[in-house]
Design a protein around this motif. Structure first.
Motif, PDB file in Angstrom:
ATOM      1  N   ASN A 176      59.619 103.542  25.969  1.00 16.68           N
ATOM      2  CA  ASN A 176      59.199 103.242  27.213  1.00 16.68           C
ATOM      3  C   ASN A 176      57.440 103.302  26.951  1.00 16.68           C
ATOM      4  O   ASN A 176      56.856 103.819  26.341  1.00 16.68           O
ATOM      5  CB  ASN A 176      59.754 104.286  28.199  1.00 16.68           C
ATOM      6  CG  ASN A 176      59.422 103.506  29.544  1.00 16.68           C
ATOM      7  OD1 ASN A 176      59.280 102.468  29.818  1.00 16.68           O
ATOM      8  ND2 ASN A 176      59.657 104.436  30.592  1.00 16.68           N
ATOM      9  N   LYS A 177      56.978 102.631  28.101  1.00 15.77           N
ATOM     10  CA  LYS A 177      55.550 102.507  28.536  1.00 15.77           C
ATOM     11  C   LYS A 177      54.714 101.767  27.383  1.00 15.77           C
ATOM     12  O   LYS A 177      53.741 102.183  27.113  1.00 15.77           O
ATOM     13  CB  LYS A 177      54.949 104.070  28.439  1.00 15.77           C
ATOM     14  CG  LYS A 177      55.633 104.780  29.759  1.00 15.77           C
ATOM     15  CD  LYS A 177      54.984 106.094  29.611  1.00 15.77           C
ATOM     16  CE  LYS A 177      55.710 107.274  30.643  1.00 15.77           C
ATOM     17  NZ  LYS A 177      55.072 108.369  30.731  1.00 15.77           N
ATOM     18  N   ILE A 178      55.330 100.484  26.946  1.00 20.30           N
ATOM     19  CA  ILE A 178      54.689  99.832  26.034  1.00 20.30           C
ATOM     20  C   ILE A 178      53.585  99.128  26.844  1.00 20.30           C
ATOM     21  O   ILE A 178      52.870  98.351  26.076  1.00 20.30           O
ATOM     22  CB  ILE A 178      55.619  98.797  25.264  1.00 20.30           C
ATOM     23  CG1 ILE A 178      56.423  97.808  26.194  1.00 20.30           C
ATOM     24  CG2 ILE A 178      56.700  99.375  24.451  1.00 20.30           C
ATOM     25  CD1 ILE A 178      57.039  96.789  25.776  1.00 20.30           C
ATOM     26  N   ASP A 179      53.284  99.002  27.919  1.00 20.00           N
ATOM     27  CA  ASP A 179      52.241  98.520  28.683  1.00 20.00           C
ATOM     28  C   ASP A 179      50.922  99.170  28.378  1.00 20.00           C
ATOM     29  O   ASP A 179      49.863  98.737  28.410  1.00 20.00           O
ATOM     30  CB  ASP A 179      52.492  98.518  30.101  1.00 20.00           C
ATOM     31  CG  ASP A 179      52.710  99.981  30.627  1.00 20.00           C
ATOM     32  OD1 ASP A 179      51.883 100.420  31.430  1.00 20.00           O
ATOM     33  OD2 ASP A 179      53.902 100.548  30.341  1.00 20.00           O
ATOM     34  N   LEU A 180      51.075 100.190  27.656  1.00 18.21           N
ATOM     35  CA  LEU A 180      49.843 101.098  27.399  1.00 18.21           C
ATOM     36  C   LEU A 180      49.724 100.625  25.686  1.00 18.21           C
ATOM     37  O   LEU A 180      50.576 100.502  24.858  1.00 18.21           O
ATOM     38  CB  LEU A 180      50.037 102.502  27.247  1.00 18.21           C
ATOM     39  CG  LEU A 180      50.288 103.091  28.629  1.00 18.21           C
ATOM     40  CD1 LEU A 180      50.532 104.668  28.575  1.00 18.21           C
ATOM     41  CD2 LEU A 180      49.139 102.953  29.646  1.00 18.21           C
ATOM     42  N   PRO A 181      48.445 100.588  25.220  1.00 17.83           N
ATOM     43  CA  PRO A 181      48.115  99.982  24.109  1.00 17.83           C
ATOM     44  C   PRO A 181      48.628 100.947  22.793  1.00 17.83           C
ATOM     45  O   PRO A 181      49.244 100.441  21.865  1.00 17.83           O
ATOM     46  CB  PRO A 181      46.590  99.859  23.926  1.00 17.83           C
ATOM     47  CG  PRO A 181      45.980  99.680  25.178  1.00 17.83           C
ATOM     48  CD  PRO A 181      47.113 100.502  26.060  1.00 17.83           C
ATOM     49  N   GLU A 182      48.456 102.134  23.005  1.00 20.19           N
ATOM     50  CA  GLU A 182      48.663 102.739  22.085  1.00 20.19           C
ATOM     51  C   GLU A 182      50.338 103.027  21.930  1.00 20.19           C
ATOM     52  O   GLU A 182      50.975 103.274  20.830  1.00 20.19           O
ATOM     53  CB  GLU A 182      48.232 104.587  22.153  1.00 20.19           C
ATOM     54  CG  GLU A 182      48.925 105.121  23.585  1.00 20.19           C
ATOM     55  CD  GLU A 182      47.998 104.586  24.538  1.00 20.19           C
ATOM     56  OE1 GLU A 182      47.904 105.460  25.604  1.00 20.19           O
ATOM     57  OE2 GLU A 182      47.073 103.812  24.532  1.00 20.19           O
ATOM     58  N   ALA A 183      51.057 102.774  22.793  1.00 18.99           N
ATOM     59  CA  ALA A 183      52.504 102.877  22.781  1.00 18.99           C
ATOM     60  C   ALA A 183      53.198 101.563  22.163  1.00 18.99           C
ATOM     61  O   ALA A 183      53.981 101.691  21.355  1.00 18.99           O
ATOM     62  CB  ALA A 183      53.003 103.003  24.112  1.00 18.99           C
ATOM     63  N   ARG A 184      52.419 100.522  22.216  1.00 16.18           N
ATOM     64  CA  ARG A 184      53.032  99.457  21.607  1.00 16.18           C
ATOM     65  C   ARG A 184      52.918  99.455  20.181  1.00 16.18           C
ATOM     66  O   ARG A 184      53.816  99.043  19.452  1.00 16.18           O
ATOM     67  CB  ARG A 184      52.337  97.986  22.048  1.00 16.18           C
ATOM     68  CG  ARG A 184      52.846  96.722  21.765  1.00 16.18           C
ATOM     69  CD  ARG A 184      51.977  95.582  22.273  1.00 16.18           C
ATOM     70  NE  ARG A 184      52.148  95.695  23.854  1.00 16.18           N
ATOM     71  CZ  ARG A 184      52.884  95.123  24.648  1.00 16.18           C
ATOM     72  NH1 ARG A 184      53.849  94.507  24.049  1.00 16.18           N
ATOM     73  NH2 ARG A 184      53.024  95.155  25.822  1.00 16.18           N
ATOM     74  N   GLU A 185      51.911 100.170  19.658  1.00 11.31           N
ATOM     75  CA  GLU A 185      51.936 100.379  18.342  1.00 11.31           C
ATOM     76  C   GLU A 185      52.712 101.429  17.804  1.00 11.31           C
ATOM     77  O   GLU A 185      53.274 101.133  16.400  1.00 11.31           O
ATOM     78  CB  GLU A 185      50.426 100.722  17.715  1.00 11.31           C
ATOM     79  CG  GLU A 185      49.501  99.879  18.346  1.00 11.31           C
ATOM     80  CD  GLU A 185      47.944 100.518  17.755  1.00 11.31           C
ATOM     81  OE1 GLU A 185      47.833 101.740  17.509  1.00 11.31           O
ATOM     82  OE2 GLU A 185      46.977  99.624  17.915  1.00 11.31           O
TER      83      GLU A 185
END
Length: 375
Positions: free
Chosen positions: A315-324
């Motif tokens: 969850n929370k892939i709207d944050l840059p560090e999360a998508r990575e």
């Protein structure tokens, strides 16, 4: 012959294509009500049940104008009511079951041989699949089908009036009986299957926000941990008229199997779900370690929980560090991880599609099919 073969191949391809088709979720056209919902899902309840007391018998002698000694005419008391559990599909949880349930008492007997009225039984409606345990935790009832009943407490018998005690020797008895007391006992009732999918994760992983995004449920959302103390239930509807129940469970912390945090109470909620959806906060450092902790806690409580169908959600892939971190979780765990954003709604369609696939494969499996496995 060649045309028939071509038609057969086309028909086979169409059947395979149809079998691989997954029903799409239906969008909700009605807006949600503002504010947070105060209703939560009650899947277990400890209660005391008391049967009604029987009515007392009556001592009376009939006096007529022409016969002052017409004899005893005291009537019997009515029976007390039973407390009965009935399985029905009209209710979905145990919120309407009181902590103390007492049936009505029978009426007292009257003169002129008038018997007291029997009390009506107290009928407590519970969801289909309710399991009844005694105070020692032993299963003594299983209401697996609609219409099944379980007599939890029997009412007391009504007392006899003095007319009942007439004998050849004693023609004018001056005795009667008190009504018997009803049974008084305690039970623990639990719902075997709470939801099709349970959201498992640490506090503040976004489980409540996710449930809000995919259903009409409105659990409390706040930027502090343990905002969810009781399960909330949401329904996801699909175009093939199937409905998948998704439960937002309270957050799990390390050593929950030792009853830390919500502890055993949380893990019992997880037991009553057909499939598990691990929700990870992908914005944290090394989020795959949280998945290992979740799986370890469930395994320590019950080894069968690891065998449940499951899905991992970042969850929370709207944050840059999360998508990575999504790809790192895939590489570390070797599992198919779905990256979503419950806040913005990104990639929720893929999540709902995977939930439907899991549901179609396991909808015939009943949670609690084996007593020692799920209770």
């Amino acid at each position: 012959m060649l045309n028939n073969l071509k038609n057969t191949i086309k028909l086979t391809q169409s059947v395979v294509k149809f079998s691989q088709k997954v029903a799409r979720p239906l969008p909700s056209k009605k807006p949600k009500a503002p504010g947070n919902a105060i209703q939560s899902f009650i899947d277990a309840r400890q209660l005391r049940v008391v049967g009604g007391q029987g009515g007392d018998g009556c001592i009376s002698f009939l006096h007529l104008w022409s016969n002052e000694n017409a004899g005893p005419d005291g009537g019997d008391g009515g029976h007390g009511g039973h407390v009965i559990f009935q399985a029905t599909s009209d209710v979905r949880d145990l919120s309407q079951v009181p902590t103390v349930a007492k049936a009505c008492n029978g009426e007292k007997g009257g003169n002129k041989d008038c018997n007291g009225k029997n009390a009506e039984h107290l009928l407590l409606k519970v969801p289909v699949g309710t399991v009844i345990k005694n105070s020692e935790g032993k299963v003594i009832g299983d209401l697996s089908k609609a219409g099944l009943m379980f007599v939890a407490a029997r009412g007391g018998a009504g007392g006899k009036g003095n007319h009942f005690f007439i004998t050849d020797i004693e023609q004018t008895p001056k005795i009667c009986e008190y009504g018997a007391m009803g049974e008084d006992t305690e039970y623990i009732i639990e719902i075997r299957s709470m939801a099709h999918v349970g959201l498992i994760g640490f506090p503040n992983a976004g489980k409540s926000t996710l449930l809000r995004a995919i259903s009409r449920a409105r659990p409390k959302v706040a930027p502090y941990p343990f905002t969810t103390l009781k399960p909330y239930l949401g329904i996801v509807e699909y175009e093939d008229y199937e409905q998948i129940a998704v439960a937002d469970l309270p957050g799990l912390i390390p050593d929950s199997h030792k009853n830390k945090g919500l502890g055993i109470q949380f893990l019992k909620h997880a037991e009553r779900c057909m499939a598990l959806l691990y929700v990870l906060d992908a914005s944290l450092d090394e989020p795959w370690t949280y998945l290992e902790t979740l799986q370890f806690e469930l395994a320590q409580f019950s080894a069968n929980l690891q065998e449940r169908p499951h899905l991992v959600l970042a969850n929370k892939i709207d944050l840059p560090e999360a998508r990575e971190n999504v790809q790192k979780i895939r590489d570390r765990t070797g599992l198919n991880v779905i990256g979503v954003s419950a806040k913005t709604g990104e990639n929720l369609g893929s999540l709902l599609r995977e939930l439907k696939i899991i549901y179609d494969r396991n909808k015939d499996m009943e949670v609690g099919e084996e007593e020692n496995k799920f209770l």
